[in-house]
Motif scaffolding. Structure first.
Motif, PDB file in Angstrom:
ATOM      1  N   PRO A  39       7.807  -8.738   9.645  1.00 13.97           N
ATOM      2  CA  PRO A  39       7.930  -9.830   8.668  1.00 13.97           C
ATOM      3  C   PRO A  39       8.687 -11.046   9.195  1.00 13.97           C
ATOM      4  O   PRO A  39       8.418 -12.169   8.781  1.00 13.97           O
ATOM      5  CB  PRO A  39       8.707  -9.191   7.503  1.00 13.97           C
ATOM      6  N   GLN A  40       9.669 -10.818  10.069  1.00 15.03           N
ATOM      7  CA  GLN A  40      10.481 -11.895  10.653  1.00 15.03           C
ATOM      8  C   GLN A  40      10.860 -11.459  12.059  1.00 15.03           C
ATOM      9  O   GLN A  40      10.819 -10.263  12.370  1.00 15.03           O
ATOM     10  CB  GLN A  40      11.771 -12.103   9.846  1.00 15.03           C
ATOM     11  N   PRO A  41      11.283 -12.389  12.921  1.00 17.91           N
ATOM     12  CA  PRO A  41      11.786 -11.977  14.232  1.00 17.91           C
ATOM     13  C   PRO A  41      12.931 -10.969  14.100  1.00 17.91           C
ATOM     14  O   PRO A  41      13.865 -11.173  13.308  1.00 17.91           O
ATOM     15  CB  PRO A  41      12.273 -13.293  14.849  1.00 17.91           C
ATOM     16  N   GLY A  42      12.838  -9.876  14.821  1.00 16.28           N
ATOM     17  CA  GLY A  42      13.878  -8.845  14.785  1.00 16.28           C
ATOM     18  C   GLY A  42      13.717  -7.830  13.665  1.00 16.28           C
ATOM     19  O   GLY A  42      14.450  -6.847  13.607  1.00 16.28           O
ATOM     20  N   TRP A  43      12.751  -8.059  12.753  1.00 14.08           N
ATOM     21  CA  TRP A  43      12.483  -7.112  11.665  1.00 14.08           C
ATOM     22  C   TRP A  43      11.257  -6.274  12.037  1.00 14.08           C
ATOM     23  O   TRP A  43      10.257  -6.816  12.525  1.00 14.08           O
ATOM     24  CB  TRP A  43      12.198  -7.838  10.357  1.00 14.08           C
ATOM     25  N   VAL A  44      11.326  -4.969  11.777  1.00 11.49           N
ATOM     26  CA  VAL A  44      10.193  -4.074  12.034  1.00 11.49           C
ATOM     27  C   VAL A  44      10.075  -3.111  10.851  1.00 11.49           C
ATOM     28  O   VAL A  44      11.050  -2.454  10.490  1.00 11.49           O
ATOM     29  CB  VAL A  44      10.369  -3.263  13.337  1.00 11.49           C
ATOM     30  N   GLU A  45       8.886  -3.041  10.261  1.00 12.36           N
ATOM     31  CA  GLU A  45       8.679  -2.192   9.086  1.00 12.36           C
ATOM     32  C   GLU A  45       7.426  -1.344   9.243  1.00 12.36           C
ATOM     33  O   GLU A  45       6.526  -1.662  10.039  1.00 12.36           O
ATOM     34  CB  GLU A  45       8.548  -3.051   7.818  1.00 12.36           C
ATOM     35  N   HIS A  46       7.369  -0.245   8.478  1.00 11.60           N
ATOM     36  CA  HIS A  46       6.166   0.574   8.328  1.00 11.60           C
ATOM     37  C   HIS A  46       5.892   0.766   6.845  1.00 11.60           C
ATOM     38  O   HIS A  46       6.824   0.767   6.025  1.00 11.60           O
ATOM     39  CB  HIS A  46       6.358   1.964   8.957  1.00 11.60           C
ATOM     40  N   ASP A  47       4.638   0.952   6.513  1.00  7.42           N
ATOM     41  CA  ASP A  47       4.254   1.367   5.161  1.00  7.42           C
ATOM     42  C   ASP A  47       4.357   2.897   5.131  1.00  7.42           C
ATOM     43  O   ASP A  47       3.581   3.586   5.798  1.00  7.42           O
ATOM     44  CB  ASP A  47       2.817   0.903   4.879  1.00  7.42           C
ATOM     45  N   ALA A  48       5.324   3.427   4.369  1.00  2.47           N
ATOM     46  CA  ALA A  48       5.555   4.873   4.374  1.00  2.47           C
ATOM     47  C   ALA A  48       4.343   5.643   3.866  1.00  2.47           C
ATOM     48  O   ALA A  48       4.076   6.764   4.325  1.00  2.47           O
ATOM     49  CB  ALA A  48       6.791   5.208   3.531  1.00  2.47           C
ATOM     50  N   ASN A  49       3.584   5.060   2.945  1.00  2.00           N
ATOM     51  CA  ASN A  49       2.352   5.718   2.489  1.00  2.00           C
ATOM     52  C   ASN A  49       1.322   5.811   3.609  1.00  2.00           C
ATOM     53  O   ASN A  49       0.600   6.802   3.720  1.00  2.00           O
ATOM     54  CB  ASN A  49       1.751   4.982   1.283  1.00  2.00           C
ATOM     55  N   GLU A  50       1.257   4.760   4.436  1.00  2.00           N
ATOM     56  CA  GLU A  50       0.344   4.790   5.581  1.00  2.00           C
ATOM     57  C   GLU A  50       0.746   5.888   6.565  1.00  2.00           C
ATOM     58  O   GLU A  50      -0.110   6.567   7.140  1.00  2.00           O
ATOM     59  CB  GLU A  50       0.385   3.430   6.294  1.00  2.00           C
ATOM     60  N   ILE A  51       2.054   6.047   6.769  1.00  5.30           N
ATOM     61  CA  ILE A  51       2.541   7.128   7.630  1.00  5.30           C
ATOM     62  C   ILE A  51       2.082   8.473   7.078  1.00  5.30           C
ATOM     63  O   ILE A  51       1.543   9.313   7.805  1.00  5.30           O
ATOM     64  CB  ILE A  51       4.077   7.081   7.755  1.00  5.30           C
ATOM     65  N   TRP A  52       2.294   8.685   5.772  1.00  3.26           N
ATOM     66  CA  TRP A  52       1.904   9.948   5.155  1.00  3.26           C
ATOM     67  C   TRP A  52       0.392  10.179   5.265  1.00  3.26           C
ATOM     68  O   TRP A  52      -0.065  11.260   5.657  1.00  3.26           O
ATOM     69  CB  TRP A  52       2.350   9.981   3.696  1.00  3.26           C
ATOM     70  N   GLU A  53      -0.391   9.139   4.932  1.00  2.00           N
ATOM     71  CA  GLU A  53      -1.843   9.296   4.957  1.00  2.00           C
ATOM     72  C   GLU A  53      -2.358   9.555   6.369  1.00  2.00           C
ATOM     73  O   GLU A  53      -3.264  10.367   6.577  1.00  2.00           O
ATOM     74  CB  GLU A  53      -2.507   8.054   4.355  1.00  2.00           C
ATOM     75  N   SER A  54      -1.757   8.887   7.367  1.00  6.64           N
ATOM     76  CA  SER A  54      -2.192   9.120   8.749  1.00  6.64           C
ATOM     77  C   SER A  54      -1.802  10.525   9.197  1.00  6.64           C
ATOM     78  O   SER A  54      -2.582  11.204   9.882  1.00  6.64           O
ATOM     79  CB  SER A  54      -1.589   8.071   9.694  1.00  6.64           C
ATOM     80  N   GLN A  55      -0.620  10.994   8.776  1.00  5.47           N
ATOM     81  CA  GLN A  55      -0.163  12.314   9.213  1.00  5.47           C
ATOM     82  C   GLN A  55      -0.983  13.440   8.579  1.00  5.47           C
ATOM     83  O   GLN A  55      -1.441  14.337   9.269  1.00  5.47           O
ATOM     84  CB  GLN A  55       1.322  12.497   8.880  1.00  5.47           C
ATOM     85  N   ILE A  56      -1.169  13.396   7.271  1.00  9.66           N
ATOM     86  CA  ILE A  56      -1.952  14.458   6.633  1.00  9.66           C
ATOM     87  C   ILE A  56      -3.420  14.338   7.037  1.00  9.66           C
ATOM     88  O   ILE A  56      -4.139  15.342   7.162  1.00  9.66           O
ATOM     89  CB  ILE A  56      -1.769  14.469   5.093  1.00  9.66           C
ATOM     90  N   GLY A  57      -3.857  13.097   7.312  1.00 11.86           N
ATOM     91  CA  GLY A  57      -5.239  12.880   7.759  1.00 11.86           C
ATOM     92  C   GLY A  57      -5.538  13.556   9.086  1.00 11.86           C
ATOM     93  O   GLY A  57      -6.590  14.197   9.246  1.00 11.86           O
ATOM     94  N   VAL A  58      -4.608  13.450  10.043  1.00 10.53           N
ATOM     95  CA  VAL A  58      -4.866  14.082  11.349  1.00 10.53           C
ATOM     96  C   VAL A  58      -4.767  15.602  11.255  1.00 10.53           C
ATOM     97  O   VAL A  58      -5.438  16.316  12.007  1.00 10.53           O
ATOM     98  CB  VAL A  58      -3.947  13.537  12.468  1.00 10.53           C
ATOM     99  N   VAL A  59      -3.962  16.111  10.315  1.00  9.99           N
ATOM    100  CA  VAL A  59      -3.911  17.566  10.113  1.00  9.99           C
ATOM    101  C   VAL A  59      -5.267  18.067   9.619  1.00  9.99           C
ATOM    102  O   VAL A  59      -5.831  19.037  10.139  1.00  9.99           O
ATOM    103  CB  VAL A  59      -2.799  17.961   9.122  1.00  9.99           C
ATOM    104  N   HIS A  60      -5.825  17.380   8.610  1.00 11.33           N
ATOM    105  CA  HIS A  60      -7.143  17.778   8.098  1.00 11.33           C
ATOM    106  C   HIS A  60      -8.218  17.638   9.175  1.00 11.33           C
ATOM    107  O   HIS A  60      -9.093  18.507   9.301  1.00 11.33           O
ATOM    108  CB  HIS A  60      -7.499  16.934   6.865  1.00 11.33           C
ATOM    109  N   GLN A  61      -8.153  16.565   9.955  1.00 16.29           N
ATOM    110  CA  GLN A  61      -9.119  16.361  11.041  1.00 16.29           C
ATOM    111  C   GLN A  61      -9.016  17.497  12.061  1.00 16.29           C
ATOM    112  O   GLN A  61     -10.039  18.049  12.504  1.00 16.29           O
ATOM    113  CB  GLN A  61      -8.855  15.010  11.718  1.00 16.29           C
ATOM    114  N   LEU A  62      -7.787  17.827  12.427  1.00 13.89           N
ATOM    115  CA  LEU A  62      -7.555  18.885  13.420  1.00 13.89           C
ATOM    116  C   LEU A  62      -8.137  20.215  12.948  1.00 13.89           C
ATOM    117  O   LEU A  62      -8.823  20.916  13.703  1.00 13.89           O
ATOM    118  CB  LEU A  62      -6.050  19.024  13.642  1.00 13.89           C
ATOM    119  N   MET A  63      -7.856  20.578  11.702  1.00 18.30           N
ATOM    120  CA  MET A  63      -8.339  21.860  11.176  1.00 18.30           C
ATOM    121  C   MET A  63      -9.864  21.868  11.063  1.00 18.30           C
ATOM    122  O   MET A  63     -10.523  22.860  11.390  1.00 18.30           O
ATOM    123  CB  MET A  63      -7.668  22.150   9.833  1.00 18.30           C
ATOM    124  N   ARG A  64     -10.410  20.739  10.650  1.00 16.75           N
ATOM    125  CA  ARG A  64     -11.868  20.633  10.513  1.00 16.75           C
ATOM    126  C   ARG A  64     -12.561  20.750  11.870  1.00 16.75           C
ATOM    127  O   ARG A  64     -13.514  21.526  12.038  1.00 16.75           O
ATOM    128  CB  ARG A  64     -12.203  19.293   9.848  1.00 16.75           C
TER     129      ARG A  64
END
Length: 506
Positions: A39-64
């Protein structure tokens, strides 16, 4: 009989899921990158929902893709990017703001105020950490002070704080917990008592009701909701990514050390069962706590089963390669950097200090910035690539020097892992400039492996630390080849470049 441990490796730039078998070998992997928000110089953020969706998504992909079901999985282990701070609504499970990432420097001024108030020694004595914006405490304070109604809602018990391990476990199970290794990275946890510290909470005006319960790193801590993966599975291993990697490299005896080349560079040395205060601006942190029954060869009491680590962090390693790919466009893919760097015999006199987010240990200068010195008309993209890889390795000399002074244990070899450890040119240069052999294991996914080992020990998938140690295998050893006078000359030039990078951003 269950065949695998499922390891979740939630990193700064991507989420991964890996299945490990009884031999400690990866059976299947899935990975997904997610957005980095600046958002600004020196600021770094993540969307925590995106983290969750990417993490559970790769688990489902892996099992599938692998055909593995919940019935084949003995337990889940979690390794996570550390210090990244999430504040969420307990009832809805929704974040109240973007997560503030460990690299974020927005609270440098607050840390300076605390330093001027003479609080740095208090924080170091209690937490083992240097007073710095890197850690979660001031990020959490910022959220409470700047998100509308956050503080009043926190006081009413409506909000929960956690690092990424806590966030994932909450989404998987509803439990609000963290392990000792992650708690130790918040700057709110007393590493001597292994408890949250009320004096530090009061100093930063953080309500204790926000905090997760503390559990061992190895031990059944929660169970997933059955509908998530087809059956309820035990979450039995939790550790910050660097502590997990140290465990995965089986650095189980004092004096053993590893360096992970991920987004940043993280060197950690096992110092045993008691914390050693650093006199050289390194971090003293909890490595892991093995719960009762986690391994036949470990002591039963929590205090006796906690290992401590000395740590030095350089904030930029793989991030420098990402920058060359995404920012400069001089490579199309990260895998191209080694060939480009080795297409020239040297850097053409250039030195690159990769201080994009300030300098970490032992400088702790949040106002340093990335610096490329020695550019001439003959400088090419190949010279820049080589200087960037060498710059990553140079940072570790400063860290190792401080570490050996603190621990008073000479390093006989450095075990390496992470994506950057696959780069032969950089590993040979690392051995040369450290004057220490660098050893790469067969399994370089040691962060995920460490989380798997912690989980597997808790459920009897592996029976002892000795069994785990016997699985470690060397793939390649890089012996130092550089002459002493050349090494000293190069290090002198590196130090001059570091001096020019410091205190740049006002």
């Amino acid at each position: 009989m269950t065949k695998y441990i499922l390891s979740l490796d939630q990193g700064t730039t991507s989420s991964r899921a890996i299945l490990f078998d009884h031999a400690g070998r990866p059976h299947a992997t899935a990975q997904k990158e997610f957005r980095q928000i600046f958002p600004q110089p020196g600021w770094v953020e993540h969307d925590a929902n995106e983290i969750w969706e990417s993490q559970i998504g790769v688990v489902h992909q892996l099992m599938r893709e692998s055909g593995v079901t919940a019935a084949d999985i003995a337990a889940i282990g979690i390794a996570n990017q550390r210090e990244t701070t999430v504040l969420w609504d307990r009832a809805s499970g929704q974040p109240v703001a973007n997560a503030i990432v460990w690299q974020d420097r927005r609270n440098a001024a607050l840390c300076e105020q605390l330093y001027e108030q003479g609080k740095a020694e208090l924080f170091q004595q209690k937490t083992g950490l240097v007073l710095d914006a890197y850690f979660s405490a001031t990020k959490l304070k910022w959220l409470l002070d700047n998100v509308p109604r956050a503080r009043e809602r926190a006081l009413r018990g409506e909000l929960a704080f956690g690092t990424i391990d806590s966030w994932l476990i909450y989404k998987m199970s509803g439990a609000h917990i963290t392990d000792t290794s992650n708690a130790a990275r918040t700057m709110l946890f007393n590493i001597n008592t292994l408890q949250w510290d009320q004096e530090l909470l009061d100093l930063l005006d953080i309500p204790a009701s926000l905090l997760p319960a503390i559990v061992p790193s190895s031990g059944i801590a929660a169970h997933t909701r059955a509908e998530l993966l087809g059956a309820s599975l035990p979450i039995a291993g939790i550790a910050g990514d660097q502590q997990a990697a140290t465990f995965g490299q089986v650095c189980l005896r004092p004096g053993m050390a590893k360096n992970t080349f991920g987004t940043g560079c993280f060197m950690l040395m096992n110092v045993g069962k008691h914390p050693i205060p650093s006199k050289n601006r390194l971090l003293m942190t909890v490595g892991w706590t093995l719960g009762e029954g986690a391994a036949a060869s470990t002591a039963a009491s929590t205090a006796a089963s906690t290992d401590y680590l000395l740590e030095g962090s350089a904030f930029v390693a793989g991030a420098a390669v990402q920058w060359m790919r995404d920012g400069l466009g001089i490579i199309r893919d990260s895998s191209e950097v080694e060939a480009l760097a080795t297409s020239v015999p040297d850097t053409g006199g250039m030195v690159f200090v990769p201080a994009f987010a300030g300098l970490g240990a032992p400088y702790w200068d949040p106002y340093a910035r990335g610096t490329l010195v020695g550019i001439t008309r003959g400088t090419t993209r190949a010279h820049i690539a080589r200087a960037a890889l060498e710059g990553v390795a140079y940072q570790n000399v400063d860290v190792l020097s401080a570490m050996q002074k603190d621990a008073a244990i000479p390093l006989t070899e450095l075990r390496v892992d992470g994506g950057g450890a696959r780069n032969d040119m950089m590993m040979q240069f690392q051995a040369d400039i450290l004057d220490v052999p660098v050893v790469r294991p067969v399994v370089t996914e040691t962060t995920a492996l460490g989380a798997a080992y912690l989980a597997g020990l808790a459920v009897g998938f592996w029976v002892s630390l000795e069994e785990i140690a016997s699985q470690w295998q060397m793939a390649r050893r890089f012996e130092p080849k550089m002459a002493a006078d050349e090494r000293l000359s190069r290090l002198h030039k590196w130090q001059r470049a570091v001096d020019r990078s410091r205190d740049w951003s006002e």
